[in-house]
Scaffold this active site. Structure first.
Site, PDB file in Angstrom:
ATOM      1  CE1 TYR A  14      -4.078  -2.001   0.413  1.00  0.00           C
ATOM      2  CE2 TYR A  14      -2.641  -3.370   1.761  1.00  0.00           C
ATOM      3  CZ  TYR A  14      -3.810  -3.194   1.061  1.00  0.00           C
ATOM      4  OH  TYR A  14      -4.724  -4.216   0.990  1.00  0.00           O
TER       5      TYR A  14
ATOM      6  NE  ARG B 138      -2.777   3.605   9.348  1.00  0.00           N
ATOM      7  CZ  ARG B 138      -3.062   3.421  10.615  1.00  0.00           C
ATOM      8  NH1 ARG B 138      -4.202   3.866  11.103  1.00  0.00           N
ATOM      9  NH2 ARG B 138      -2.205   2.808  11.392  1.00  0.00           N
TER      10      ARG B 138
ATOM     11  CG  ASN C  77     -11.319  -1.675  -7.595  1.00  0.00           C
ATOM     12  OD1 ASN C  77     -12.008  -1.297  -8.530  1.00  0.00           O
ATOM     13  ND2 ASN C  77     -10.228  -2.386  -7.773  1.00  0.00           N
TER      14      ASN C  77
ATOM     15  CB  CYS D 206      -7.564  -3.758  -5.375  1.00  0.00           C
ATOM     16  SG  CYS D 206      -9.088  -4.682  -5.505  1.00  0.00           S
ATOM     17  CG  HIS D 207      -5.783  -9.379  -7.470  1.00  0.00           C
ATOM     18  ND1 HIS D 207      -6.547  -8.737  -8.435  1.00  0.00           N
ATOM     19  CD2 HIS D 207      -4.798 -10.021  -8.134  1.00  0.00           C
ATOM     20  CE1 HIS D 207      -6.040  -9.003  -9.622  1.00  0.00           C
ATOM     21  NE2 HIS D 207      -4.975  -9.784  -9.468  1.00  0.00           N
TER      22      HIS D 207
ATOM     23  CB  SER E 218       4.865  -2.701   4.350  1.00  0.00           C
ATOM     24  OG  SER E 218       4.525  -2.774   5.713  1.00  0.00           O
TER      25      SER E 218
ATOM     26  CD  GLU F 265      -2.591 -11.139 -11.650  1.00  0.00           C
ATOM     27  OE1 GLU F 265      -1.587 -10.494 -11.245  1.00  0.00           O
ATOM     28  OE2 GLU F 265      -3.700 -10.609 -11.801  1.00  0.00           O
TER      29      GLU F 265
END
Length: 152
Positions: free
Chosen positions: A90, A104, A113, A121-122, A127, A148
């Site tokens: 993120y 955030r 989304n 967004c997947h 982090s 993927e």
């Protein structure tokens, strides 16, 4: 509005098409009967091909309305810079979009989304390397990342 339904091992997705553009994708944890018609065949066939491991989702016409400039920049950065089979955190996405202190807020954008395969967004993870949350369920996020070839 036209619809199509695709069933996978993770559950089903339902796509909504208006004026020959995809406007929404919803995930379901149950198994719906597959369906498409002449108006949704392109979307159905392209997403089925994606589920077989092909990077083809950029071929789909879509309609997306952004509420803010921030949301638009984050989503377009995600779509154009985080490629098939890759992930970012993120915080990294926030930096890439030009908002280095907005990790955030990026998470909030991902949570709202309505075109999650088009704006993937997947591909956004925590982090520390954990895959993090995904509205339809963590099993969907794992499933999409495996398609993927990003091993989770």
């Amino acid at each position: 509005m036209e619809i199509f339904v695709i069933t996978t091992e993770a559950g089903s997705i339902k796509g909504f098409v208006k004026n020959n553009k995809i406007i929404e994708i919803k995930f379901y944890n149950d198994y719906l009967e597959e369906y498409y018609d002449n108006h949704t065949a392109l979307f159905y066939k392209t997403i089925k091909k994606y589920f077989k491991g092909y990077d083809v989702l950029d071929e789909l016409p879509y309609e997306k309305y952004f509420k803010t400039v921030f949301e638009e920049r984050v989503m377009k950065t995600l779509k154009n810079k985080v490629l098939f089979g890759h992930v970012v955190s993120y915080g990294e996405l926030a930096v890439m979009a030009g908002y280095p202190r907005a990790a955030r807020a990026v998470g909030t954008v991902m949570a709202h989304n309505n075109l999650p395969l088009i704006f993937p967004c997947h591909r956004v993870i925590k982090s520390d390397g954990r895959i993090g949350n995904f509205g339809p369920g963590q099993h969907w996020k794992e499933f999409l990342l495996k398609i993927e070839k990003y091993i989770v």
